[in-house]
Design an enzyme around this catalytic site. Structure first.
Site, short mmCIF file in Angstrom:
data_model
loop_
_atom_site.label_atom_id
_atom_site.label_comp_id
_atom_site.label_asym_id
_atom_site.label_seq_id
_atom_site.Cartn_x
_atom_site.Cartn_y
_atom_site.Cartn_z
N GLU A 184 -7.29 0.37 -4.39
CA GLU A 184 -7.22 0.24 -2.93
C GLU A 184 -8.51 -0.31 -2.31
O GLU A 184 -8.44 -1.24 -1.49
CB GLU A 184 -6.86 1.59 -2.29
CG GLU A 184 -5.40 1.95 -2.51
CD GLU A 184 -5.08 3.41 -2.29
OE1 GLU A 184 -5.95 4.16 -1.79
OE2 GLU A 184 -3.95 3.81 -2.61
N ASP A 218 0.88 -1.17 0.00
CA ASP A 218 0.00 0.00 0.00
C ASP A 218 0.92 1.21 0.00
O ASP A 218 1.53 1.53 1.01
CB ASP A 218 -0.89 -0.06 1.25
CG ASP A 218 -1.74 1.20 1.43
OD1 ASP A 218 -1.71 2.07 0.53
OD2 ASP A 218 -2.43 1.29 2.45
N ASP A 220 -13.13 4.75 1.70
CA ASP A 220 -11.69 4.82 1.97
C ASP A 220 -11.23 6.28 1.98
O ASP A 220 -11.16 6.92 0.94
CB ASP A 220 -10.96 4.03 0.86
CG ASP A 220 -9.44 4.03 1.07
OD1 ASP A 220 -8.95 4.68 2.00
OD2 ASP A 220 -8.75 3.37 0.26
#
Ligand code: AMP
Length: 528
Positions: free
Chosen positions: A147, A8, A169
């Site tokens: 993501e 990430d 998110d």
């Protein structure tokens, strides 16, 4: 133990995760800290600093420290550190390389393949730049993964019935909302929407401005506008923001922030959570509108959502949780390791792609429409510069689509293919991705020469466009990606890779990370 990892690469923090027995776990640093601040700097002796050490010097030396580089990915922006300028993908590569070293030390094996995540709303050039960053860091990039999709992979739903999950998110620099359908082990993204310029950094800046205004009210003097003072104020604002997630009040103290004549002026201001909430409410309202838009795109209402998942560090703000809960009144809203689950999902997907026994399959979608500028028939007659969609938003990827166009005027010799992404019917109102020409079209009446435009949108969300003039049966084609802003040639990629590698070879500091891993007790999914 495998040598594939999930990464990430966040605006504020980054993490690297690996798989053990099909389960993802996040690899910590020497001190057991899982998050690496996405911060790169040079100290005053010219030594490279990555992560916490760079973050610590930010307030004292902002001119030698780079943070939030993710916001510049895919642009021509450069930053200078020491005697060299760096492209955004090179700074990101330094962060990735540091994570790679961390993983190799603990896995005691070379780590060569990675899945790297990006916000679903990242454009084609931002994805390309991320892939390049991975390559410069020495990875084979297996996939650039959205993501929210990665986060959804981590939620192991037992139910055999399909569930509709909304992934909200909100990180440091970007916001995404996705509607995901999970059936058993299959995850399908139905719709995705967001803003790649909205996140916790904006909340910090709102609070920084507010603190500066209150300092002026109290002392009758402006906070000095130099970079170092402003960096101190920004860091203080972020710390206050984080404290307000836990407490109803906090006090910001920054001694010797300014002076008036001979007198030193200190910043000491109490902030109530409610005041902070009022500052960020307008920004959060935008995120709720995005939820409605994503629901609309998925042809759903809030009642169709079985649960909502909160992802990203900024969802630790209580107001964010309340607003999402109020907006989806009958939906359970849960959160699991909001800072870690994207990286863990990336590791799962890396496992799938490298053939490890992982129990999930992913179906992803294109979050925006892709097409070209064309002359189109309208009730007012033909109009040029209209956006002709070839791949509609929310198509399952990978996808290939072709469309036939015809020359618009008599004896037209050149066809200009201009490629855009977006939803506006006027081509130029969308994001331009590149353009190329087909020349030497045989002179014929308008409409007599067909040109086939072929779009290939791959699993990484990267687009290749080919145009073929069908008139003489011959093919002329060009790849749109070759002409884009911010991209590196393969020669430049190699040069960058060598330059970044040599920075690391000259770095005793990072080699210290290799020591004493056996003493660290790490379990899958452990938090800092
Ligand atoms: P991410 O991009 O997911 O790593 O999120 C980073 C953002 O989350 C930064 O803006 C942080 O300041 C913010 N953040 C992290 N922890 C908290 C917290 N406890 N409360 C509010 N914001 C936080």
């Amino acid at each position: 133990m495998g040598n594939v990892v999930g990464i990430d690469l966040g605006t504020t923090n980054s993490i690297i995760a690996a798989l053990e027995d099909g389960q993802p776990w996040v690899i910590p640093d020497d001190d057991g800290v899982l998050l690496l601040p996405s911060c790169v700097g040079m100290d005053d002796s010219g030594q490279l600093l990555v992560g916490q050490s760079a973050w610590r010097q930010y307030a004292a030396a902002p001119e030698r420290t780079v943070k939030s580089i993710k916001r510049q990915m895919g642009t021509d922006h450069t930053v200078t550190l020491g005697d060299r300028t760096y492209r955004p993908q090179e700074i990101s590569a330094i962060i990735l390389r540091s994570l790679k070293q961390r993983a190799e030390a603990i896995l005691e094996d070379e780590v060569t393949q990675a899945v790297i995540t990006v916000p679903a709303y990242f454009t084609d050039s931002q994805r390309q730049a991320t892939k390049e960053a991975g390559e410069i860091a020495g990875f084979e990039v297996l996939q650039i993964l959205n993501e929210p999709t990665a986060a959804a992979l981590v939620f192991d739903l037992d139910s055999e019935d399909s569930e509709n999950v909304l992934v909200y998110d909100l990180g440091g620099g970007t916001f995404d909302v996705s509607i995901v359908e999970i059936t058993g082990s299959v995850t399908e993204v139905l719709a995705s929407h967001g803003n790649n310029r909205l996140g916790g950094d904006d909340f910090d800046r709102q609070l920084q401005r507010n603190l500066a205004d209150r300092f002026l009210q109290i002392h009758g003097t402006e906070v000095p506008n130099d970079a170092a003072t402003q960096a101190r104020l920004l860091q203080a604002a972020e710390q206050a923001k984080i404290a307000l997630s836990e407490h109803g009040f906090t006090t910001v103290r920054e001694p010797f922030l300014a002076s008036k004549g001979e007198t030193a002026l200190h910043l000491e201001i109490d902030i109530a959570r409610e005041d902070f909430e009022n500052l960020i409410k307008p920004l959060l309202k935008e995120t709720l509108e995005a939820i409605d838009r994503a629901l609309n795109d998925a042809d759903m209402t809030a009642d169709d959502i079985n649960r909502a998942i909160l992802v990203g560090g900024s969802t630790r703000i209580p107001l964010v949780q309340h607003l999402v809960e109020n907006h989806l009144p009958d939906t359970p809203v849960s959160s699991f390791e909001p800072d870690l689950c994207v990286g863990m999902g990336a590791a799962l997907q890396a496992g799938v792609l490298s053939g490890e026994a992982v129990d999930s399959i992913l179906v992803d979608v294109s979050p925006y429409s892709l097409g070209i500028a064309a002359v189109m028939d309208t009730p007012m007659g033909p109009v040029s510069g209209m956006f002709s969609t070839i791949i509609p938003r929310n198509s399952v990827i990978p996808i290939s689509r072709s469309q036939i166009y015809h020359t618009a005027s008599n004896d037209q010799e050149i066809v200009e293919v201009e490629v855009f992404q977006g939803e506006n019917p006027i081509a130029k109102e969308n994001v331009p991705l590149g353009s190329f020409r087909i020349e030497g079209i045989p002179p014929k009446p308008a409409g007599a020469v067909p040109v086939e435009v072929h779009f290939d949108f791959d699993i990484n969300g990267i687009l290749t466009v080919t145009a073929t003039e069908k008139g003489k049966g011959q093919q002329q084609s060009l790849v749109v990606n070759d002409t884009k802003t911010g991209r590196l040639s393969s020669h430049e990629l190699h040069q960058s890779r060598d330059a970044i590698a040599s920075l690391f070879n000259a770095l005793p500091l990072l080699e210290a990370e290799n020591e004493a891993w056996n003493d660290v007790d790490v379990t899958p999914g452990e938090e800092e």
